[in-house]
Design an enzyme around this catalytic site. Structure first.
Site, PDB file in Angstrom:
ATOM      1  N   GLY A  40       0.781  -1.231   0.000  1.00 11.48           N
ATOM      2  CA  GLY A  40       0.000   0.000   0.000  1.00 11.48           C
ATOM      3  C   GLY A  40       0.811   1.277   0.000  1.00 11.48           C
ATOM      4  O   GLY A  40       0.243   2.370  -0.123  1.00 11.48           O
ATOM      5  N   GLU A  41       2.137   1.176   0.136  1.00  8.64           N
ATOM      6  CA  GLU A  41       2.966   2.379   0.101  1.00  8.64           C
ATOM      7  C   GLU A  41       2.945   3.005  -1.292  1.00  8.64           C
ATOM      8  O   GLU A  41       2.841   2.319  -2.304  1.00  8.64           O
ATOM      9  CB  GLU A  41       4.406   2.042   0.491  1.00  8.64           C
ATOM     10  CG  GLU A  41       4.576   1.658   1.947  1.00  8.64           C
ATOM     11  CD  GLU A  41       6.024   1.353   2.294  1.00  8.64           C
ATOM     12  OE1 GLU A  41       6.881   1.437   1.377  1.00  8.64           O
ATOM     13  OE2 GLU A  41       6.301   1.027   3.463  1.00  8.64           O
ATOM     14  N   ARG A  98      -9.041  23.028   7.747  1.00  2.00           N
ATOM     15  CA  ARG A  98     -10.056  23.510   8.687  1.00  2.00           C
ATOM     16  C   ARG A  98      -9.556  23.572  10.122  1.00  2.00           C
ATOM     17  O   ARG A  98     -10.124  24.294  10.941  1.00  2.00           O
ATOM     18  CB  ARG A  98     -11.328  22.648   8.571  1.00  2.00           C
ATOM     19  CG  ARG A  98     -12.169  23.049   7.376  1.00  2.00           C
ATOM     20  CD  ARG A  98     -13.375  22.161   7.186  1.00  2.00           C
ATOM     21  NE  ARG A  98     -13.025  20.918   6.510  1.00  2.00           N
ATOM     22  CZ  ARG A  98     -13.912  20.026   6.093  1.00  2.00           C
ATOM     23  NH1 ARG A  98     -15.194  20.250   6.287  1.00  2.00           N
ATOM     24  NH2 ARG A  98     -13.521  18.924   5.470  1.00  2.00           N
ATOM     25  N   GLN A  99      -8.503  22.820  10.427  1.00  2.00           N
ATOM     26  CA  GLN A  99      -7.884  22.958  11.745  1.00  2.00           C
ATOM     27  C   GLN A  99      -6.697  23.908  11.601  1.00  2.00           C
ATOM     28  O   GLN A  99      -5.567  23.493  11.379  1.00  2.00           O
ATOM     29  CB  GLN A  99      -7.440  21.593  12.279  1.00  2.00           C
ATOM     30  CG  GLN A  99      -8.593  20.750  12.799  1.00  2.00           C
ATOM     31  CD  GLN A  99      -8.109  19.489  13.481  1.00  2.00           C
ATOM     32  OE1 GLN A  99      -7.757  18.511  12.837  1.00  2.00           O
ATOM     33  NE2 GLN A  99      -8.086  19.506  14.800  1.00  2.00           N
ATOM     34  N   LYS A 195     -25.969  31.498  12.700  1.00  3.19           N
ATOM     35  CA  LYS A 195     -26.192  30.107  13.092  1.00  3.19           C
ATOM     36  C   LYS A 195     -25.365  29.763  14.320  1.00  3.19           C
ATOM     37  O   LYS A 195     -24.430  30.468  14.684  1.00  3.19           O
ATOM     38  CB  LYS A 195     -25.832  29.164  11.947  1.00  3.19           C
ATOM     39  CG  LYS A 195     -24.338  29.122  11.642  1.00  3.19           C
ATOM     40  CD  LYS A 195     -24.015  28.170  10.515  1.00  3.19           C
ATOM     41  CE  LYS A 195     -22.507  28.116  10.302  1.00  3.19           C
ATOM     42  NZ  LYS A 195     -22.121  27.236   9.188  1.00  3.19           N
ATOM     43  N   ARG A 197     -23.322  26.279  15.935  1.00  6.48           N
ATOM     44  CA  ARG A 197     -22.847  24.934  15.568  1.00  6.48           C
ATOM     45  C   ARG A 197     -22.647  24.120  16.849  1.00  6.48           C
ATOM     46  O   ARG A 197     -21.648  24.285  17.560  1.00  6.48           O
ATOM     47  CB  ARG A 197     -21.538  25.038  14.795  1.00  6.48           C
ATOM     48  CG  ARG A 197     -21.091  23.737  14.145  1.00  6.48           C
ATOM     49  CD  ARG A 197     -19.732  23.891  13.481  1.00  6.48           C
ATOM     50  NE  ARG A 197     -19.745  24.837  12.397  1.00  6.48           N
ATOM     51  CZ  ARG A 197     -20.082  24.532  11.145  1.00  6.48           C
ATOM     52  NH1 ARG A 197     -20.471  23.316  10.854  1.00  6.48           N
ATOM     53  NH2 ARG A 197     -20.045  25.452  10.209  1.00  6.48           N
ATOM     54  N   ALA A 227     -22.990  19.173   3.542  1.00  7.06           N
ATOM     55  CA  ALA A 227     -24.151  19.906   3.011  1.00  7.06           C
ATOM     56  C   ALA A 227     -25.225  20.153   4.065  1.00  7.06           C
ATOM     57  O   ALA A 227     -26.298  20.665   3.738  1.00  7.06           O
ATOM     58  CB  ALA A 227     -24.739  19.214   1.789  1.00  7.06           C
ATOM     59  N   THR A 229     -25.152  22.409   6.568  1.00  3.24           N
ATOM     60  CA  THR A 229     -25.299  23.858   6.678  1.00  3.24           C
ATOM     61  C   THR A 229     -26.040  24.421   5.478  1.00  3.24           C
ATOM     62  O   THR A 229     -26.959  25.239   5.616  1.00  3.24           O
ATOM     63  CB  THR A 229     -23.917  24.523   6.792  1.00  3.24           C
ATOM     64  OG1 THR A 229     -23.265  24.078   7.979  1.00  3.24           O
ATOM     65  CG2 THR A 229     -24.040  26.038   6.837  1.00  3.24           C
TER      66      THR A 229
END
Length: 316
Positions: A40-41, A98-99, A195, A197, A227, A229
């Site tokens: 898998g490498e 996103r982080q 909104k 969250r 999807a 939101t």
């Protein structure tokens, strides 16, 4: 760098986009064997001479995210060891973005910085990306980063359809700057969805700031993932009397049951780009439409290679 020295290689994440980009550039796609060993490498072999060339590795870090990222790193390492003069990682969709900060002293990583460090460690000289989730990620690198915008492509489609009684909607407070810019270009009003969250990947629409009754609402965002939101926003807008709801998003992550949600929601149409290849169910969904950013990426690569201005592509 001269135009003759420009080369483009790609991995397995989005080969169609790479072929469309080199078609725009009127060059051949760089020949490389990108595969897997039996365990898998990632296995990579560059099959042509790159010595002294200006090379771009075009690959979004989309699903399978870890494999896509590892392919970039290994391809770049192979190119640097083959004496490429400069290697630019062209990552239209920059995963792990996103982080980008620690919140409330939580014991969590800043994965955007981790990826930046990894790219730098293998010898990437420059990064080209599109619509980063947050602009400050550019500061995580100690090398030049060109973050280009998909707005001209999305804006062109809106103009093409000539929507009437238009209002631009930001799906959250964080997207107001992007939505305000679009509203300014379209010379129309702006609405904002407030909104809360409760947990990651879930959101609760609370309030709509602005009058959407009888209007064609255009929601603008950088990405659509689950999807949740987006569909909740469409329902809230319809409850407030919106005539139609159309969403524009650069990156079609569309994870989990996102396509099913879009198909059964109050959203009339979702327009995305090809920074991420559409899943089969998304391709068959009559509410999802895809635009190509190949010409924009190709022109950006050409200007980087020729040491020309990129910002002039986006001057109003």
């Amino acid at each position: 760098m001269s135009y003759d020295s420009l080369m483009v290689f790609t991995g397995t994440a989005n080969p169609k986009l790479a072929h469309d980009v080199v078609k725009y550039l009127n060059i051949n796609l760089g020949r490389a064997n990108v595969g897997r060993f039996s365990d898998g490498e990632v296995m990579v072999e560059i099959l042509e001479n790159v010595r002294g060339n200006d090379v771009f590795v075009l690959q979004s870090t989309c699903t399978p995210t870890n494999d896509s990222l590892m392919e970039i790193l290994v391809i770049v390492d192979a190119l640097k060891r083959a004496s490429a003069s400069r290697v630019t990682a062209a990552i239209p969709y920059f995963g792990y973005a996103r982080q980008d900060r620690r919140t409330r002293s939580a014991r969590v990583p800043i994965t955007a910085k981790v990826v930046a460090n990894m790219l730098t460690s293998v010898g990437v000289d420059r990064v080209l990306t599109m619509d980063l989730h947050s602009d400050q990620i550019q500061g995580f690198f100690d090398i030049p980063v060109d973050n280009v915008y998909g707005m001209p492509i999305l804006l062109g489609d809106i103009w093409k359809h000539d929507y009437q009684n238009l209002i631009v909607v930001s799906p959250d407070v964080g997207g107001v700057v992007r939505a305000r810019h679009l509203a300014k270009r379209l010379e129309c009003d702006l609405a904002i969805i407030d909104k809360r969250r409760p947990k990651p990947n879930e959101s609760k629409v609370m309030n709509i700031i602005g009058d959407v009754r009888g209007r064609t609402c255009v929601i603008i965002d950088d990405m659509v993932d689950t999807a949740n939101t987006l569909c909740e926003a469409a329902s809230a807008l319809k409850r407030e009397g919106a005539a139609s709801v159309i969403a524009y998003s650069t990156h079609a992550v569309l994870s989990g049951k996102a396509v099913e949600r879009v198909q059964t929601s109050d959203l009339d149409k979702l327009v995305v780009t090809d920074t991420i290849p559409l899943r089969e169910d998304a391709s068959k969904c009559n509410r999802i439409h895809q635009l190509s950013v190949a010409s924009l990426l190709g022109e950006s690569m050409l200007r980087i290679s020729n040491e020309s201005s990129l910002s002039s592509l986006f001057i109003e």
